[in-house]
Design an enzyme around this catalytic site. Structure first.
Site, short mmCIF file in Angstrom:
data_model
loop_
_atom_site.label_atom_id
_atom_site.label_comp_id
_atom_site.label_asym_id
_atom_site.label_seq_id
_atom_site.Cartn_x
_atom_site.Cartn_y
_atom_site.Cartn_z
N GLN A 1 -31.38 16.47 -44.69
CA GLN A 1 -30.22 17.06 -45.76
C GLN A 1 -30.92 18.20 -46.50
O GLN A 1 -30.24 19.12 -46.75
CB GLN A 1 -29.75 16.00 -46.71
N LYS B 1 -41.99 10.40 -64.24
CA LYS B 1 -42.82 11.08 -63.34
C LYS B 1 -41.42 11.83 -62.41
O LYS B 1 -41.98 12.91 -62.01
CB LYS B 1 -43.28 10.19 -62.39
N ASN B 2 -40.33 11.06 -62.21
CA ASN B 2 -39.65 11.78 -61.08
C ASN B 2 -39.00 12.95 -61.85
O ASN B 2 -38.13 13.82 -60.67
CB ASN B 2 -38.77 10.76 -60.36
N CYS C 1 -43.27 6.54 -44.34
CA CYS C 1 -44.12 5.84 -45.31
C CYS C 1 -43.40 4.57 -45.45
O CYS C 1 -42.90 4.00 -44.62
CB CYS C 1 -43.36 6.60 -46.74
N ARG D 1 -50.23 5.82 -59.25
CA ARG D 1 -49.40 6.91 -58.85
C ARG D 1 -48.07 7.09 -59.83
O ARG D 1 -47.65 8.09 -60.20
CB ARG D 1 -48.74 6.64 -57.39
N ARG E 1 -37.14 7.94 -44.35
CA ARG E 1 -37.14 8.79 -45.15
C ARG E 1 -36.84 10.36 -44.39
O ARG E 1 -38.06 11.12 -44.92
CB ARG E 1 -38.13 8.83 -46.17
N ASP F 1 -35.68 1.64 -57.27
CA ASP F 1 -37.00 1.53 -57.62
C ASP F 1 -37.25 0.33 -58.74
O ASP F 1 -38.21 0.42 -59.26
CB ASP F 1 -37.30 3.06 -58.39
C1 UD1 Z 1 -36.24 9.61 -54.92
C2 UD1 Z 1 -37.14 9.15 -56.02
C3 UD1 Z 1 -37.51 7.83 -55.48
C4 UD1 Z 1 -36.17 6.84 -55.38
C5 UD1 Z 1 -35.21 7.62 -54.49
C6 UD1 Z 1 -33.77 6.93 -54.38
C7 UD1 Z 1 -38.47 11.13 -56.46
C8 UD1 Z 1 -39.78 11.60 -56.32
N1 UD1 Z 1 -38.20 9.95 -55.65
O1 UD1 Z 1 -36.63 9.55 -53.46
O2 UD1 Z 1 -38.34 7.10 -56.40
O3 UD1 Z 1 -36.43 5.66 -54.87
O4 UD1 Z 1 -34.89 8.77 -54.77
O5 UD1 Z 1 -33.31 6.68 -56.07
O6 UD1 Z 1 -37.38 11.74 -57.16
N2 UD1 Z 1 -32.24 10.67 -46.76
C9 UD1 Z 1 -31.69 11.16 -45.53
N3 UD1 Z 1 -32.02 12.49 -45.25
C10 UD1 Z 1 -32.51 13.41 -46.29
C11 UD1 Z 1 -32.81 12.79 -47.44
C12 UD1 Z 1 -32.59 11.59 -47.56
O7 UD1 Z 1 -31.44 10.63 -44.47
O8 UD1 Z 1 -32.49 14.48 -45.97
C13 UD1 Z 1 -31.94 9.36 -46.80
C14 UD1 Z 1 -33.42 8.62 -47.26
O9 UD1 Z 1 -34.10 8.06 -46.04
C15 UD1 Z 1 -33.01 7.47 -47.94
C16 UD1 Z 1 -31.71 7.87 -48.85
O10 UD1 Z 1 -31.39 9.16 -48.08
O11 UD1 Z 1 -32.34 6.33 -47.16
C17 UD1 Z 1 -31.95 8.24 -50.21
O12 UD1 Z 1 -33.07 8.93 -50.23
P1 UD1 Z 1 -33.51 9.97 -51.50
O13 UD1 Z 1 -32.53 10.02 -52.66
O14 UD1 Z 1 -33.76 11.46 -50.71
O15 UD1 Z 1 -34.80 9.77 -51.95
P2 UD1 Z 1 -35.99 10.51 -52.48
O16 UD1 Z 1 -35.54 11.65 -53.25
O17 UD1 Z 1 -37.11 10.77 -51.27
#
Ligand code: UD1
Length: 423
Positions: free
Chosen positions: A125, A22-23, A116, A399, A121, A307
């Site tokens: 960045q 999915k991801n 969420c 999902r 989240r 996950d």
């Molecule tokens: C993706 C995966 C999700 C998985 C996660 C971590 C998808 C669709 N989802 O989510 O299943 O659990 O990676 O492996 O691929 N953060 C910030 N600022 C930002 C971006 C992230 O502070 O701009 C923080 C988030 O709040 C979190 C951490 O960084 O604490 C990691 O998040 P991130 O790797 O971005 O998760 P997703 O990409 O949303």
């Protein structure tokens, strides 16, 4: 609303095929925005999130068609660059259209995702990186409004992210494929899905090196073209089936898997007492007796994936001994604990650490899914709980898991989808 009824106690036996990731698929669908040609993706799982991404793209004028496991996208008729709150709030991953839209169309209006169930989240960045590539960004009425100002294209830049972000890395990598000059992303996420997306983009004519490491270099090109690409296997689905097999004392073979993407998970399963054999694209797990308690700490790939945390907690609930689970990625990802306690689990939480004391047996109860992976942990726990477990709100499960109950049934589980409220 659908719910699942599970009667626990049956060891899982047999083989099952793993679906596509999915991801990885979600981001590749968004990558279809980067070209006017057709992108054909195979091994795309049948999931609610994939449908949501299809609807999001279709709303922008992208033609999206599905034929069994192949989804084609063609965005020559793109007429809108907006991702509405209604869709983004149901699926945060919608944010990955931001980079492609900016690179392809020069502007985008994408809803901020908001909170969420598993934490704040933020997307700072993503925005910081796109600004480094020359985008002008403002927040208006809950939307990210981005454009190129007086520039014709994004410009390559060196970007060092403050933390490791998967979708952030992917958004920037996709945007940079059409930028002027070279982009380097330092502190990039190393998740296999990032590397798979890069391979798909390269098939479309992008010039990306280093994906899968923490330094990704992208040489911008003038245009991308159509391509065919097969999505990698879903490592989280694979891991979830393996834990389900382990908790029931089963013997299961997973076909179409990618064991090389699951080192940390397989190590922990072995530590818990599972016997594991693996080839290039299959994994067999056999578990005899009660699992042993393990400690684990979630962290970016290649460490243990957040996950898989909830599913391993379910395993720990019936393990012999006490295990500590530390969640370092998301601050609120223990929502499943209260539900597992309803099944008789002994879990204490202190900040981002859960102490799981294994009990001899869980007892079936009505529980509620709170997010995608939490749902999987409740199903897994239900497979060994005495009596009946009813899992409510399984739209979360749908999902991310393709026909989960049918595939578990195929392995001998006693599980069914029921449409009405139990008496
Ligand atoms: C993706 C995966 C999700 C998985 C996660 C971590 C998808 C669709 N989802 O989510 O299943 O659990 O990676 O492996 O691929 N953060 C910030 N600022 C930002 C971006 C992230 O502070 O701009 C923080 C988030 O709040 C979190 C951490 O960084 O604490 C990691 O998040 P991130 O790797 O971005 O998760 P997703 O990409 O949303």
């Amino acid at each position: 609303m659908d719910r699942l009824r599970i009667r626990g106690g049956q060891p899982l036996q047999g083989s099952v095929r793993v679906a596509g990731a999915k991801n990885a698929a979600l981001k590749m669908l968004a990558a279809g925005l980067l070209t006017t040609d057709e992108l054909a993706l195979s091994n795309v799982p049948m999931l609610a999130d994939i449908t949501t991404m299809g609807r999001l793209l279709a709303g922008m004028g992208v033609k999206v068609a599905r034929d069994r496991d192949t989804v084609t996208v063609r965005s020559d008729g793109l007429h809108s660059t907006e991702a509405s709150y209604d869709l983004v709030k149901t699926m945060r991953a919608s944010i990955v259209v931001l980079g492609p839209l900016l690179a392809r169309a020069g502007s985008a209006r994408v809803s901020l995702p908001g909170g969420c169930a598993i934490g704040a989240r933020p997307v700072d960045q993503h925005l910081k990186g796109l600004q480094a590539l020359g985008a002008q960004i403002r927040i208006e009425h809950g939307y990210i409004v981005a454009d190129l100002g007086s520039n014709r294209r994004l410009r390559g830049a060196r970007i060092v992210t403050d933390l490791v972000t998967v979708t952030g890395t992917e958004n920037l990598m996709m945007a940079a494929t059409l930028a002027d000059g070279q982009t380097v992303i330092e502190n990039a996420a190393r998740e296999p899905e990032v590397a798979d997306l890069a391979a798909c983009l390269n098939r479309m004519g992008a010039r990306i090196r280093g994906a899968g490491t923490d330094r990704i270099a992208i040489e911008g090109v003038d245009r991308l073209h159509g391509a065919q690409y097969r999505v990698m296997p879903d490592r989280i689905e694979t891991g979830s089936f393996l834990v389900a097999a382990a908790i029931t004392g089963g013997d299961v073979r997973l076909e179409g898997a990618a064991p090389a993407t699951l080192d940390a998970v397989l190590d922990k399963l072995r530590e818990a007492g599972a016997e594991i054999q693996a080839g290039e694209d299959w994994i067999r797990l056999r578990m005899v007796g009660r699992p042993r308690a393990v400690n684990l700490r979630t962290a970016p790939y290649p460490a243990f994936p957040t996950d898989m945390q909830a599913q391993f907690m379910a395993l720990g609930c019936v393990a012999d001994g006490v295990g500590a689970i530390v969640e370092t990625i998301f601050e609120n990802r223990f929502m499943h604990v209260l539900e597992l306690q309803r099944l008789g689990a002994d879990i204490g939480i202190d900040g981002n650490t859960a102490i799981v004391r294994g009990v001899a047996r869980l007892s079936g109860a009505r529980v509620m899914a709170t997010d995608l992976r939490a749902s999987a942990s409740l199903v897994i726990a239900g497979l060994v709980a005495d009596g009946e477990t009813w899992v409510d709100r399984i739209y979360h499960l749908d999902r991310g898991y393709e026909r989960m109950e049918q595939r578990l049934t195929q392995l001998g589980a006693r599980i069914e989808r029921v449409g009405s409220t139990p008496a």
